[in-house]
Design an enzyme around this catalytic site. Structure first.
Site, PDB file in Angstrom:
ATOM      1  N   HIS A 121      81.561  90.595  40.184  1.00  0.00           N
ATOM      2  CA  HIS A 121      82.140  90.698  38.842  1.00  0.00           C
ATOM      3  C   HIS A 121      82.715  89.371  38.374  1.00  0.00           C
ATOM      4  O   HIS A 121      83.113  89.244  37.212  1.00  0.00           O
ATOM      5  CB  HIS A 121      83.179  91.820  38.767  1.00  0.00           C
ATOM      6  CG  HIS A 121      84.474  91.555  39.474  1.00  0.00           C
ATOM      7  ND1 HIS A 121      84.764  92.060  40.719  1.00  0.00           N
ATOM      8  CD2 HIS A 121      85.566  90.854  39.109  1.00  0.00           C
ATOM      9  CE1 HIS A 121      85.974  91.687  41.088  1.00  0.00           C
ATOM     10  NE2 HIS A 121      86.482  90.950  40.129  1.00  0.00           N
ATOM     11  N   ASP A 152      79.698  94.232  45.255  1.00  0.00           N
ATOM     12  CA  ASP A 152      80.563  93.308  44.530  1.00  0.00           C
ATOM     13  C   ASP A 152      80.685  91.957  45.231  1.00  0.00           C
ATOM     14  O   ASP A 152      81.780  91.538  45.621  1.00  0.00           O
ATOM     15  CB  ASP A 152      81.949  93.939  44.351  1.00  0.00           C
ATOM     16  CG  ASP A 152      82.751  93.256  43.253  1.00  0.00           C
ATOM     17  OD1 ASP A 152      82.192  92.368  42.577  1.00  0.00           O
ATOM     18  OD2 ASP A 152      83.922  93.613  43.064  1.00  0.00           O
ATOM     19  N   SER A 235      92.945  87.115  42.048  1.00  0.00           N
ATOM     20  CA  SER A 235      92.689  87.108  43.490  1.00  0.00           C
ATOM     21  C   SER A 235      91.296  87.606  43.821  1.00  0.00           C
ATOM     22  O   SER A 235      90.904  87.608  44.990  1.00  0.00           O
ATOM     23  CB  SER A 235      93.731  87.966  44.216  1.00  0.00           C
ATOM     24  OG  SER A 235      93.647  89.311  43.795  1.00  0.00           O
TER      25      SER A 235
END
EC number: 3.4.21.-
Length: 997
Positions: A121, A152, A235
């Site tokens: 993402h 991801d 993060s």
């Protein structure tokens, strides 16, 4: 991931759900670890691997607190050298991901090849531009080389030769070391800070993938690791390291309602990395089935037999569940073979206990058949499926046409809504395809111009055949509502948005290459059309006939010029000259002339129109259509020659939001000066006028209309006035405007002239007689006001003064007594000078008598003609122009520089710190007082290179930035209105060359 735009969801701040029912417990990973053991050995033997960051032998000895602290300190001091802060832009809306500028984290996993691991993402499914900053603040460009279709994670690549001042260190991936109870650190760019170190303990290693909601990216078909580390935006992509300095997981997301964080296991990531290092394709297989890990008790309720449960418990004693089919996509390899609720027992004879086993088997068998054993309602079935290519159903190109972007429906979106993986997906509902201003994403285009669009190639071929400015029918539906197909007509814009391009992903260069598909076809010739006009249903025949003088005016703005949104706007208009085609309309709908304007007659025919006049302060505009195109009995209405007064009895004729005409008798309740609140970013607003208030409940439901006498004489207009923007919503005020405020302009147009307005450029308000006394207005002037004023006892005062270089000017707080010897009793006494003139209207000198600081002062004040914007430059995704009138109204001291009126969502301007209302005063230390100088300087700046800019804020605070150009996605262009044809001409610049469109 820290997002700079308020309307973008933060991955780490999204509310999540587990995807399971009930508590899930730990799944034994022994087989998974053995499954990745060979891969790790292959990784270790590979010649380009850097020595791992290993600082202590794991001999199971108990460490004291101080020893543990020192060991962690030593580990972190080495790990941070591998962690990078990623500054990136996802250039175009793609697959429900908005165009944005953001920051995230990554870490080096191969120092020799320059490979950085981060989240999918972050890399995004669409175009990506970014750079990374190392621990020692060295900066390096990165390009995306891989983003996984489902999971991801993704890889970025940099050139290690560009890092000159530090030794690059790579973290070693050790997926087998992620165990429950392990102490970990998340080292990354938390909440946009360059470096944050968050501590936690792994609590689960068998969680189903978190769900972040509809119309956004969601991982699936993989285990997730859970811990409590309280990470937040920025993060994303951080390494999760153990005390030995090994990366054991990848930070991916978190919960908004708890301190829970979710980490992606590294098993499949390690396999993809090895493929890249060995220059092998990363095969990804699928049978288009989503599985969920369900506990044994739920599996039993779904039909798992006790024999199979006993076998599974014996073979995997730490497991408490099996994989169950959650979603099976229609037309996929598993359709009609696997059903929702089926429990997966084995694939190709291998007993399945984890998602990673399924991934491994499918990835190794793309294009081949696999045999699955499932249990359905207590009955065991064996099915054979051909494994499909996951990359083939992941969009790798998109089309840009008519100001919107399209691509094939992705497996990501299809899976969430259980749809076949096909269809044309509208990833940016804008331009001609702005179906719904409240919902920009999630639309599927089923047909256009009465032709089906089953895939992107068919859509492209159809769009090639549609001429510019044609209105066509579109059938479409939203992903969230398959039961409600919609039909609408759209206006094809190939003149403002003339690009028709196909962008294709290039994983070698990291750039999405584009090719131009087709030039716009010329617009079809317009033909005269007839329309029947139905009288207004009222008993008064003269009022009923006014339907022949009413129409609807709509505009489509090309760009957000003058800081005004580029929306599709519509309101009613009054035909003031049926023979010449002049229409009076609110300036809320016609804010400038860089737009397309349309007049709709009797809700039956639409004709184009041109902008003929824009009043600088009174919120009205006049547009003109070709009367030869309209075969309808239109009537020029009678306009009043006297001003309205309080208590006048009138007829209100209004247009509702659905363009229905409603009427009501009403009374003028108030006529007073109004002050519309200014917007935070200066833009046009009506000033210095007296608004009409009426006693009419119907008027609150109407966005526009007219006020008439019983004999059909038009006395005023009911108009929308643009106010401030609050919480991404436009505040619009509804008020009446006396037709007498428009008469001078109308008369000049009717007589064949060109009206020009010269105004006293200041803002005025009213004060009571009491306040006037306090400010020092002499008693003789108060007595004169009381004697001569017939409406309201008030004095006009200066509320603000626009920027001017004149030494003699009005000042805030001045009380106006007279102008040219005439007592000023109301706002209309300060209306500007209206005349017909060619070229620039000469300034007029007016004799003002004012009270300033308790003293009467005589001033000669020069009027000015407001110059509308006729030129702007697009640079680095920002719109730059000469400061427009609203800026001059709002500022006392205007800097010498080009004014930024808008910046794009994913532009370098946004990424590097140019804001709307900033003035660019210098580029590379060269002063840029105007657009000509600015263009001359920026044309010398090479692509993908930095330039220094000095800017000034709206509050006159200077600052400096560096900005990197990106002409591939954000070229430099100039749009300028031709003074003869009044058409806007675009010039695009490539280096020192230019092309005209």
């Amino acid at each position: 991931m820290t997002i700079s735009l308020s309307n973008i969801k933060k991955r780490d701040h999204s509310k999540i759900s587990d995807g399971t029912s009930g508590e899930s417990s730990l799944v034994k990973r022994k087989q998974l670890e053995s499954a990745t053991g060979d891969q790790e050995e292959e990784y270790t033997d590979h010649e380009i691997i850097i020595e791992p960051l290993h600082f202590a032998n794991n001999n199971n000895t108990v460490l004291t607190d101080s020893e543990n602290y020192l060991r962690w300190q030593n580990t972190i001091s080495n790990v941070v050298k591998s962690v990078v802060s990623i500054h990136f832009s996802q250039v175009a809306p793609f697959d429900c991901d908005s165009a944005l500028v953001s920051e995230a984290t990554g870490f080096v996993v191969d120092a020799k090849l320059g490979i950085i691991l981060t989240n999918r993402h972050v890399v995004g499914p669409g175009p990506f531009v970014g750079y990374v900053v190392f621990d020692n603040h060295e900066e390096c460009d990165v390009i995306p080389i891989y983003r996984d279709p489902v999971h991801d994670f993704g890889f970025l690549k940099f050139d290690p030769k560009n890092i000159k001042y530090s030794k690059i260190k790579a973290l070693t991936l050790k997926p087998s070391l992620a165990k429950v109870g392990s102490e970990i650190r998340v080292v990354g760019n938390d909440a946009g800070e360059k470096l944050s170190i968050l501590a936690g303990f792994i609590s689960r290693i068998d969680r189903n993938a978190p769900e972040y909601g509809e119309l956004t990216y969601n991982d699936f078909n993989t285990e997730y690791i859970q811990a409590a580390a309280s990470a937040s935006g920025g993060s994303s992509g951080s390494p999760v390291v153990n005390i030995d300095g090994y990366a054991v997981a990848l930070q991916a997301g978190g919960s908004t309602e708890a301190s829970t964080d979710f980490f992606l296991p590294l098993d499949r990531i390690l396999r993809a990395l090895i493929c890249i290092q060995t220059n092998k394709p990363i095969t990804r297989g699928t049978i288009q089935v989503q599985w969920l890990l369900k506990p044994y008790d739920e599996c039993r309720r779904l039909g798992l037999t006790s024999e199979r449960e006993s076998e599974a418990r014996a073979k995997f004693p730490e497991n408490i569940g099996l994989l169950v089919a959650e979603t099976v996509l229609r037309e996929g390899p598993g359709y009609d073979k696997i059903k929702e609720g089926d429990t997966l027992i084995s694939i190709n004879g291998e007993t399945i206990s984890s998602f990673m086993q399924v991934d491994k088997i499918q990835d190794e068998n793309v294009g081949k058949e696999i045999q699955l054993v499932i249990q359905r309602g207590g009955v065991e079935c064996t099915v054979t499926c051909t494994v499909g290519d996951l990359h083939a159903i992941t969009p790798h190109r998109y089309v840009e046409v008519c100001g919107a972007t399209f691509h094939e429906l992705s497996y990501q979106m299809a899976r969430f809504y259980a749809l076949p993986v096909r269809g044309v997906f509208l990833s940016s509902a804008s331009g001609s395809f702005n179906f719904d201003s409240k919902e920009r994403v999630g639309w599927i285009v089923d047909s256009i111009d009465n032709k089906e669009t089953p895939d992107l190639d068919t859509f492209i071929e159809i769009m090639k055949t549609i001429p510019d400015r044609k209105r066509v029918t579109v059938r479409y539906h939203h992903l969230t509502d398959q039961h409600s197909p919609l039909v609408t007509s759209i206006y094809i814009d190939r003149h403002w948005c003339n690009e028709f391009r196909v962008y294709t992903r290039n994983d070698t260069t990291g750039i999405w290459d584009y090719k131009n598909v087709a030039d716009p076809l010329p617009a079809d010739a317009l033909k005269p059309r007839s329309a029947k006009i139905i009288p207004i249903p009222v008993n008064n025949e003269k009022v009923a006939k006014l339907s022949s003088s009413l129409c609807t005016v709509a505009t489509m703005a090309a760009v957000p010029l003058d800081s005004l949104s580029a929306d599709i706007l519509k309101t009613s208009g009054l035909i003031i000259d049926a023979e010449k085609g002049y229409v009076l309309v609110s300036r809320r709908v016609v804010p400038h002339d860089c737009l397309d304007t349309f007049v709709t007659i009797a809700d039956s025919l639409v004709v184009p129109a041109t902008v003929e006049f824009l009043h600088p302060t009174h919120n009205f505009a006049i547009v003109k259509y070709d009367p030869e195109l309209v075969k309808a009995p239109l009537i020029t209405p009678k306009l009043s020659t006297t001003r309205m007064k309080r208590g006048d009895k009138l007829q209100f004729i209004g247009f509702t939001q659905n363009d229905r005409i409603v009427t009501s008798e009403t009374t003028v309740t108030d006529i007073s000066s109004v002050s519309i609140p200014s917007n935070l970013i200066p833009r046009y607003r009506a000033t210095n006028l007296e608004a009409i208030s009426i006693d009419c409940n119907v008027s609150t439901r109407c966005n526009s209309g007219i006020l008439t006498d019983n004999d059909g004489t038009v006395r005023g207009l009911w108009l929308p006035f643009l106010g401030e923007r609050l919480e991404n919503k436009e505040k619009v005020y509804l008020m009446g405007l006396d037709i007498m405020d428009c008469r001078e302009v109308i008369d000049i147009l009717k007589n064949g002239g060109k009206p020009r307005v010269s105004i006293v450029d200041a803002g005025f308000g009213s004060i009571s007689v009491l306040q006037a006394r306090i400010r020092g207005v002499p008693e003789e002037w108060i007595m004169r006001m009381e004697h001569e004023s017939n409406n309201r006892l008030q004095f006009i005062t200066v509320s603000r003064v626009s920027y001017t270089e004149d030494k003699i000017h009005l000042e805030t707080g001045d009380v106006i007594l007279s102008v040219n010897g005439k007592l000023v009793t109301e706002m209309n006494d300060l209306n500007g000078v209206v005349s017909s003139a060619d070229g620039i209207l000469p300034s007029a000198m007016l004799d003002f008598k004012v009270v300033r600081d308790g003293n009467i002062v005589d001033l000669k004040i020069k009027t000015v003609e407001v110059q509308e914007t006729d030129r702007f430059v697009i640079f680095a995704g920002s719109i730059l122009q000469k400061p427009h009138h609203a800026v001059l109204q709002a500022m006392v001291d205007v800097p010498k520089g080009v004014y930024c009126t808008f910046r794009g969502e994913s532009s370098p301007a946004l990424q590097y710190g140019i804001s709307a209302t900033n003035f660019i005063t210098h580029v590379n230390e060269i002063e840029t007082p105007d657009l000509d100088t600015f263009l001359k300087v920026v044309k010398t700046i090479p692509d993908n290179s930095y330039c220094k800019m000095r800017l000034m804020t709206f509050d006159n605070v200077p600052f400096a930035i560096s900005l990197k150009t990106n002409y591939h996605y954000f070229p430099t262009a100039e749009l300028k209105r031709d003074n003869i044809t009044h058409k806007w001409i675009e010039k695009e610049f490539t280096g020192n060359s230019q092309s005209e469109k």
